[in-house]
Design a protein around this motif. Structure first.
Motif, short mmCIF file in Angstrom:
data_model
loop_
_atom_site.label_atom_id
_atom_site.label_comp_id
_atom_site.label_asym_id
_atom_site.label_seq_id
_atom_site.Cartn_x
_atom_site.Cartn_y
_atom_site.Cartn_z
N GLY A 41 51.56 6.10 3.37
CA GLY A 41 50.58 6.13 4.46
C GLY A 41 50.56 4.82 5.22
O GLY A 41 51.32 3.89 4.95
N ALA A 42 49.67 4.77 6.18
CA ALA A 42 49.52 3.57 7.00
C ALA A 42 48.77 2.49 6.23
O ALA A 42 47.92 2.78 5.37
N ILE A 43 49.10 1.23 6.51
CA ILE A 43 48.31 0.10 6.00
C ILE A 43 47.23 -0.14 7.05
O ILE A 43 47.44 -0.81 8.07
N GLN A 44 46.06 0.45 6.80
CA GLN A 44 45.06 0.60 7.85
C GLN A 44 44.57 -0.72 8.42
O GLN A 44 44.34 -0.84 9.63
N GLY A 45 44.43 -1.73 7.57
CA GLY A 45 43.97 -3.03 8.06
C GLY A 45 44.89 -3.61 9.11
O GLY A 45 44.45 -4.23 10.09
N THR A 46 46.20 -3.41 8.93
CA THR A 46 47.16 -3.90 9.92
C THR A 46 47.15 -3.02 11.16
O THR A 46 47.29 -3.53 12.28
N VAL A 47 46.99 -1.73 10.98
CA VAL A 47 46.87 -0.84 12.14
C VAL A 47 45.65 -1.25 12.98
O VAL A 47 45.70 -1.22 14.22
N ASP A 48 44.58 -1.67 12.32
CA ASP A 48 43.39 -2.13 13.04
C ASP A 48 43.71 -3.37 13.88
O ASP A 48 43.25 -3.50 15.02
N VAL A 49 44.51 -4.30 13.32
CA VAL A 49 44.93 -5.48 14.07
C VAL A 49 45.78 -5.06 15.27
O VAL A 49 45.58 -5.54 16.40
N LEU A 50 46.73 -4.17 15.04
CA LEU A 50 47.57 -3.67 16.13
C LEU A 50 46.71 -3.02 17.21
O LEU A 50 46.96 -3.21 18.42
N THR A 51 45.71 -2.26 16.81
CA THR A 51 44.81 -1.60 17.76
C THR A 51 44.10 -2.63 18.63
O THR A 51 44.01 -2.47 19.86
N GLU A 52 43.61 -3.70 18.02
CA GLU A 52 42.93 -4.75 18.78
C GLU A 52 43.87 -5.42 19.77
O GLU A 52 43.50 -5.70 20.91
#
Length: 206
Positions: free
Chosen positions: A89-100
């Protein structure tokens, strides 16, 4: 910190944004964890896997390994035959950084990944955030890989990236050193929290 403004962020994928681990599959196939670890370290090794990442076909790589270890044919064939089961699955904390970073509109976003050309489409279908990048350079397509300098140069040249104005994020220290050698600023990824802290220190994130 560089005197040049940072304009570009380059992400590695596996181990940074996507949790990929062959143990997710092989824990289903072995009853003894030590036997599993021995198999992964002596048969389906990272060196063997990286040859597929660098462009060798899965069929050729599998055939070569089966010829070398015929007693493990079925287990070897499962490596790519059941490859999607290695995706955690996705590493959500990093996806959150990418989103920002994406929402800020301040940065060009790219990915540079060691990945087989044959399995990468599976990830593209599964992870929507992979479509947020302006470009992704895939080792299997380019027939080269990290840590070779020409692979980094493909990214820099194709997308006209000034290395001194770019930050490269990777969980593999070998790849970090190679990126530094071509002039990229780097973050050696260890966790989403650490990534956020280091990007804040570079004034990329608030």
């Amino acid at each position: 910190m560089s005197s040049s403004p940072i304009t570009t962020i380059v992400f590695d994928l596996g181990g940074v944004l996507i949790d990929w681990n062959p143990r997710y599959l092989y824990k289903q196939l072995f009853t003894d964890e030590q036997e599993m670890e021995s198999f992964l370290s002596t048969v389906t090794t990272s060196d063997w896997n990286e040859e597929q990442d660098a462009g060798r076909t899965i069929a050729e790589g599998t055939a070569l390994l089966v010829a070398k270890h015929p007693e493990h044919r079925e287990l070897i064939e499962h490596f790519y035959g059941r490859w999607p089961e290695m995706l955690g699955g996705a590493i959500q904390g990093t996806v959150d950084v990418l989103t920002e970073l994406r929402n800020s509109g301040r940065y060009r976003l790219y990915a540079l990944t060691n990945w087989s050309e044959e399995t990468f489409p599976i990830a593209l279908e599964q992870f929507e955030f992979l479509h947020w990048f302006e470009g992704i350079v895939v080792s299997g397509t380019e027939k080269s890989r990290k840590p070779f300098a020409d692979f980094y140069q493909t990214l820099l040249t194709r997308y006209q990236i000034e290395p001194g104005q770019a930050v490269f994020i990777d969980d593999n220290e070998r790849n970090i050193h190679a990126a530094q050698a071509v002039g990229l600023q780097t973050v050696h990824f260890q966790s989403p929290e650490q990534l956020r802290t280091e990007l804040a220190a570079l004034q990329v994130l608030a």
